[in-house]
Design a protein around this motif. Structure first.
Motif, short mmCIF file in Angstrom:
data_model
loop_
_atom_site.label_atom_id
_atom_site.label_comp_id
_atom_site.label_asym_id
_atom_site.label_seq_id
_atom_site.Cartn_x
_atom_site.Cartn_y
_atom_site.Cartn_z
N VAL A 1 0.88 -1.27 -0.08
CA VAL A 1 -0.08 -0.09 0.01
C VAL A 1 1.05 1.25 0.17
O VAL A 1 0.70 2.20 -0.67
CB VAL A 1 -0.81 0.14 1.26
N GLU A 2 1.84 1.21 0.79
CA GLU A 2 2.81 2.32 1.07
C GLU A 2 3.54 2.82 -0.19
O GLU A 2 3.80 3.89 -0.52
CB GLU A 2 3.44 2.26 2.17
N ARG A 3 4.14 1.68 -0.90
CA ARG A 3 4.84 2.03 -2.14
C ARG A 3 4.09 1.96 -3.46
O ARG A 3 4.59 1.88 -4.51
CB ARG A 3 5.94 0.78 -2.24
N GLY A 4 2.54 2.03 -3.38
CA GLY A 4 1.60 2.06 -4.41
C GLY A 4 1.61 0.87 -5.35
O GLY A 4 1.16 0.94 -6.37
N ARG A 5 2.07 -0.22 -4.86
CA ARG A 5 1.95 -1.61 -5.52
C ARG A 5 0.57 -1.99 -5.45
O ARG A 5 0.01 -2.90 -6.23
CB ARG A 5 3.10 -2.63 -5.03
N PRO B 1 -6.91 0.92 -0.08
CA PRO B 1 -6.66 1.70 0.80
C PRO B 1 -6.09 0.73 2.07
O PRO B 1 -6.43 -0.53 2.43
CB PRO B 1 -7.91 2.43 1.42
N ALA B 2 -5.10 1.17 2.88
CA ALA B 2 -4.71 0.42 4.12
C ALA B 2 -5.75 0.04 4.93
O ALA B 2 -5.62 -1.26 5.55
CB ALA B 2 -3.97 1.62 4.95
N HIS B 3 -6.85 0.46 5.08
CA HIS B 3 -7.91 -0.17 6.07
C HIS B 3 -8.52 -1.54 5.33
O HIS B 3 -8.65 -2.53 6.21
CB HIS B 3 -9.07 0.81 6.52
N PHE B 4 -8.59 -1.49 4.15
CA PHE B 4 -9.06 -2.74 3.57
C PHE B 4 -7.84 -3.94 3.85
O PHE B 4 -8.18 -5.25 3.88
CB PHE B 4 -9.20 -2.62 2.25
#
Length: 260
Positions: free
Chosen positions: A32-36, A40-43
């Protein structure tokens, strides 16, 4: 010394299970952080929770049927390790292709991080590879049928989670995010997403293979049905409405835990 190392490489300890849980969540966070990943993070957290439930259900099946409990638990935790990866053109997350990539990631983690034997790592990777051979995807994608009892157990455990409201909620949430294949298919319509999740649980219920899985399915299916009935009296126009109804249901529902 060599015999001890070989035995250790085929054993799965409680610390290995805990490390796998951390690895799964770290992998999702990194994607998620690197756009791969386009979700969204919650999912990502919801999918990690699903993986842990599958690991738990797989361990129930293994315990009842004399299969290696910790192998099935570990395979369950790792089975969706590549689910969030953007793995088809356009960055859309496919919920099916991930099994093939997941088995490769799992082998690397098991051999390099946990220092498990090639034999054990390959066995778990085969379970992961076979878990997507469900009634919804097997024929359409020409997937191989599970071969061993362990492969069938993981495949059933994954489907069982979708019979319950937790799995239904994850599927609806997944299909409501623009970066997913389900969103494109449903055109963002929440009613379509709920309808798909409902039809999915019916097909999965009919497609369970093992007798233990069928018995567990009776319990989870009843609770999932209570959720469906609970939703029928509510107005749900978007994902926010759905989440509010879900939280209301959770607040009123007893969470089933099998006897130890």
């Amino acid at each position: 010394m060599e015999e001890w190392a070989m035995r250790r490489g085929n054993e799965i300890m409680s610390r290995d299970i805990e490390r796998a849980r951390r690895f799964l969540r770290e992998t999702f966070e990194n994607e998620v952080e690197r756009g791969r990943s386009t979700v969204p993070a919650h999912f990502a957290s919801l999918v990690a929770d699903h993986s842990e439930r599958v690991g738990e259900i797989a361990s129930w099946i293994a315990d009842a049927e004399g299969l290696p409990v910790n192998q099935l638990r570990l395979a369950g935790i790792l089975h969706d390790v590549k689910k969030l990866a953007a793995n088809i053109p356009g960055g859309i997350v496919s919920p099916v292709i991930h099994a093939d990539r997941g088995k490769v990631e799992a082998v690397h983690f098991l051999t390099e991080d946990l220092h498990k034997s090639d034999e054990l790592s390959i066995a778990i990777s085969c379970m992961i590879n076979a878990h997507s051979a469900t009634p919804l995807s097997k024929d359409a994608l020409n997937l191989e049928t599970p071969d061993t009892p362990e492969e069938w157990a993981l495949r059933d455990a994954n489907m069982l989670d979708y019979l319950d409201f937790w799995g239904m909620a994850m599927e609806v949430g997944f299909r409501q995010h623009p970066g997913t294949f389900g969103y494109k298919r449903d055109k963002g319509n929440i009613v379509e997403s709920i309808g798909f999740a409902r039809s999915m649980r019916i097909k999965y219920s009919k497609g369970l293979h093992g007798e233990t899985a069928k018995k567990i399915g009776m319990i989870l299916r009843r609770r999932g049905s209570r959720f469906v009935l609970f939703m029928s009296g509510k107005t749900i126009s978007n994902i926010e409405d759905f989440r509010a109804v879900l939280n209301e249901f959770i607040a009123t529902e007893f969470i089933y835990t099998p006897p130890s």
